[in-house]
Design a protein around this motif. Structure first.
Motif, PDB file in Angstrom:
ATOM      1  N   UNK A   1      49.653  59.970  29.329  1.00 15.58           N
ATOM      2  CA  UNK A   1      49.704  58.524  29.583  1.00 15.58           C
ATOM      3  C   UNK A   1      49.147  57.736  28.400  1.00 15.58           C
ATOM      4  N   UNK A   2      49.053  58.362  27.242  1.00 17.93           N
ATOM      5  CA  UNK A   2      48.396  57.741  26.082  1.00 17.93           C
ATOM      6  C   UNK A   2      49.003  56.402  25.694  1.00 17.93           C
ATOM      7  N   UNK A   3      50.313  56.245  25.853  1.00 16.87           N
ATOM      8  CA  UNK A   3      50.973  55.016  25.433  1.00 16.87           C
ATOM      9  C   UNK A   3      50.982  53.919  26.476  1.00 16.87           C
ATOM     10  N   UNK A   4      50.497  54.222  27.674  1.00 18.09           N
ATOM     11  CA  UNK A   4      50.539  53.240  28.758  1.00 18.09           C
ATOM     12  C   UNK A   4      49.438  52.192  28.595  1.00 18.09           C
ATOM     13  N   UNK A   5      49.709  50.968  29.041  1.00 20.18           N
ATOM     14  CA  UNK A   5      48.679  49.922  29.026  1.00 20.18           C
ATOM     15  C   UNK A   5      47.619  50.276  30.056  1.00 20.18           C
ATOM     16  N   UNK A   6      46.355  50.269  29.649  1.00 24.33           N
ATOM     17  CA  UNK A   6      45.279  50.792  30.492  1.00 24.33           C
ATOM     18  C   UNK A   6      45.164  50.065  31.831  1.00 24.33           C
ATOM     19  N   UNK A   7      45.391  48.758  31.816  1.00 27.30           N
ATOM     20  CA  UNK A   7      45.255  47.984  33.044  1.00 27.30           C
ATOM     21  C   UNK A   7      46.292  48.302  34.099  1.00 27.30           C
ATOM     22  N   UNK A   8      47.364  48.993  33.719  1.00 31.37           N
ATOM     23  CA  UNK A   8      48.416  49.356  34.680  1.00 31.37           C
ATOM     24  C   UNK A   8      48.180  50.729  35.314  1.00 31.37           C
ATOM     25  N   UNK A   9      47.136  51.426  34.880  1.00 32.22           N
ATOM     26  CA  UNK A   9      46.828  52.731  35.463  1.00 32.22           C
ATOM     27  C   UNK A   9      46.343  52.580  36.897  1.00 32.22           C
ATOM     28  N   UNK A  10      46.584  53.598  37.704  1.00 34.84           N
ATOM     29  CA  UNK A  10      45.962  53.664  39.026  1.00 34.84           C
ATOM     30  C   UNK A  10      44.444  53.666  38.855  1.00 34.84           C
ATOM     31  N   UNK A  11      43.726  53.175  39.877  1.00 36.26           N
ATOM     32  CA  UNK A  11      42.274  53.027  39.750  1.00 36.26           C
ATOM     33  C   UNK A  11      41.581  54.346  39.411  1.00 36.26           C
ATOM     34  N   UNK A  12      41.997  55.426  40.056  1.00 35.58           N
ATOM     35  CA  UNK A  12      41.382  56.726  39.775  1.00 35.58           C
ATOM     36  C   UNK A  12      41.592  57.148  38.330  1.00 35.58           C
ATOM     37  N   UNK A  13      42.767  56.839  37.782  1.00 33.22           N
ATOM     38  CA  UNK A  13      43.038  57.159  36.378  1.00 33.22           C
ATOM     39  C   UNK A  13      42.212  56.273  35.441  1.00 33.22           C
ATOM     40  N   UNK A  14      41.944  55.041  35.870  1.00 32.71           N
ATOM     41  CA  UNK A  14      41.067  54.183  35.064  1.00 32.71           C
ATOM     42  C   UNK A  14      39.657  54.767  34.995  1.00 32.71           C
ATOM     43  N   UNK A  15      39.195  55.348  36.098  1.00 33.62           N
ATOM     44  CA  UNK A  15      37.870  55.981  36.087  1.00 33.62           C
ATOM     45  C   UNK A  15      37.851  57.168  35.130  1.00 33.62           C
ATOM     46  N   UNK A  16      38.913  57.953  35.144  1.00 38.63           N
ATOM     47  CA  UNK A  16      38.999  59.099  34.238  1.00 38.63           C
ATOM     48  C   UNK A  16      39.088  58.650  32.787  1.00 38.63           C
ATOM     49  N   UNK A  17      39.795  57.536  32.544  1.00 38.57           N
ATOM     50  CA  UNK A  17      39.866  56.995  31.185  1.00 38.57           C
ATOM     51  C   UNK A  17      38.481  56.601  30.703  1.00 38.57           C
ATOM     52  N   UNK A  18      37.703  56.003  31.581  1.00 38.22           N
ATOM     53  CA  UNK A  18      36.355  55.594  31.196  1.00 38.22           C
ATOM     54  C   UNK A  18      35.493  56.814  30.840  1.00 38.22           C
ATOM     55  N   UNK A  19      35.670  57.900  31.580  1.00 40.79           N
ATOM     56  CA  UNK A  19      34.941  59.134  31.249  1.00 40.79           C
ATOM     57  C   UNK A  19      35.386  59.659  29.888  1.00 40.79           C
ATOM     58  N   UNK A  20      36.695  59.584  29.619  1.00 42.87           N
ATOM     59  CA  UNK A  20      37.196  59.996  28.304  1.00 42.87           C
ATOM     60  C   UNK A  20      36.581  59.163  27.196  1.00 42.87           C
ATOM     61  N   UNK A  21      36.402  57.855  27.449  1.00 39.69           N
ATOM     62  CA  UNK A  21      35.771  56.971  26.466  1.00 39.69           C
ATOM     63  C   UNK A  21      34.326  57.394  26.208  1.00 39.69           C
ATOM     64  N   UNK A  22      33.637  57.800  27.274  1.00 43.98           N
ATOM     65  CA  UNK A  22      32.268  58.278  27.107  1.00 43.98           C
ATOM     66  C   UNK A  22      32.216  59.585  26.334  1.00 43.98           C
ATOM     67  N   UNK A  23      33.101  60.522  26.691  1.00 47.61           N
ATOM     68  CA  UNK A  23      33.128  61.816  26.007  1.00 47.61           C
ATOM     69  C   UNK A  23      33.520  61.672  24.543  1.00 47.61           C
ATOM     70  N   UNK A  24      34.337  60.655  24.235  1.00 58.23           N
ATOM     71  CA  UNK A  24      34.794  60.445  22.863  1.00 58.23           C
ATOM     72  C   UNK A  24      33.651  60.119  21.913  1.00 58.23           C
ATOM     73  N   UNK A  25      32.518  59.688  22.471  1.00 58.84           N
ATOM     74  CA  UNK A  25      31.339  59.402  21.649  1.00 58.84           C
ATOM     75  C   UNK A  25      30.568  60.676  21.294  1.00 58.84           C
ATOM     76  N   UNK A  26      30.985  61.819  21.843  1.00 60.55           N
ATOM     77  CA  UNK A  26      30.245  63.082  21.679  1.00 60.55           C
ATOM     78  C   UNK A  26      28.761  62.899  22.001  1.00 60.55           C
TER      79      UNK A  26
END
Length: 236
Positions: A127-152
């Motif tokens: 879903x990398x190319x999708x606009x983040x605001x159009x994701x299902x809520x659960x996927x938005x939560x997972x995206x936020x975790x990915x953002x946290x993990x991306x900071x190592x």
């Protein structure tokens, strides 16, 4: 080894003692859960740890350094990542760009590869190319975790991460959290007691801004005071 330590941590809002003299130790490379009834002070407490709210009294050390007065961005730079109880994604940006920002922040030289690796870790690479605001809520939560993990990060604080996740997604979430240990320490604020008891090695219970108990899942489950205040009170 203790990664983070708080002593006498206090934050009042008018007459409300949201956090009232809390002592807390977080061991490196472990999963530690913070639980308690609504209004117990959990989110205020972690906001003090990550610098979103200033401490009134008490001290916080991280990796042996005093961070009590450091602003939030300095704590991020030292390795503390915090995902919010309410999603804090950039809704108008793509899923890829949301994760690319924290990857860039930590100075990665392989921006695209590291971004896709973080998305793949949470199952969102497709879903990398999708606009983040159009994701299902659960996927938005997972995206936020990915953002946290991306900071190592050395410490990843997850505030109600399973809220909005489908039952079918929770097993994947638990596997994800286990996969970051021991390189990353996890502090989990969570109401889903099945998730807490399955993941956490240590649990701290807050009630009325104070520590009610801290110990292993078995010890917490068997604690009469915890049962009366939380586990038996319909909050689980």
């Amino acid at each position: 080894m203790t990664l983070l330590s708080a002593r006498g941590l206090t934050r009042h809002f008018g007459g409300l003692r949201a956090v009232d003299g809390v002592d807390f130790d977080l061991e490196s490379g472990r999963i530690h859960a913070l639980i308690g009834p609504n209004g117990a002070g959990k989110t205020t407490f972690v906001s003090l740890l990550c610098g979103r709210i200033p401490v009134q009294s008490g001290s916080i050390t991280f990796a042996g350094q005093d961070i009590t007065r450091l602003p939030a961005h300095e704590r991020v730079a030292r390795g503390i990542a915090y995902t919010f109880q309410i999603t804090s994604i950039y809704a108008n940006l793509s899923v890829f760009d949301n994760v690319a920002l924290p990857v860039q922040r930590r100075g990665s030289r392989t921006l695209a590869a590291d971004t896709m690796a973080a998305l793949d870790r949470v199952g969102l690479a497709g879903l990398a190319g999708q606009t983040a605001g159009t994701l299902a809520y659960g996927h938005q939560r997972l995206l936020e975790i990915a953002m946290g993990l991306a900071l190592s990060p050395r410490l990843l604080i997850l505030d109600e991460p399973t809220q909005g996740l489908a039952l079918s997604e929770i097993d994947g979430f638990k596997a994800l959290v286990r996969s970051v240990i021991p390189e990353t320490t996890v502090l989990l604020i969570e109401h889903n007691m099945d998730v807490v008891m399955d993941l956490a090695e240590t649990i701290t219970v807050l009630n009325f801004g104070q520590t009610l108990a801290s110990g292993s899942p078995a010890a917490i489950r068997a604690n009469p005071a915890v049962q009366a205040a939380y586990l038996g009170g319909g909050h689980a």
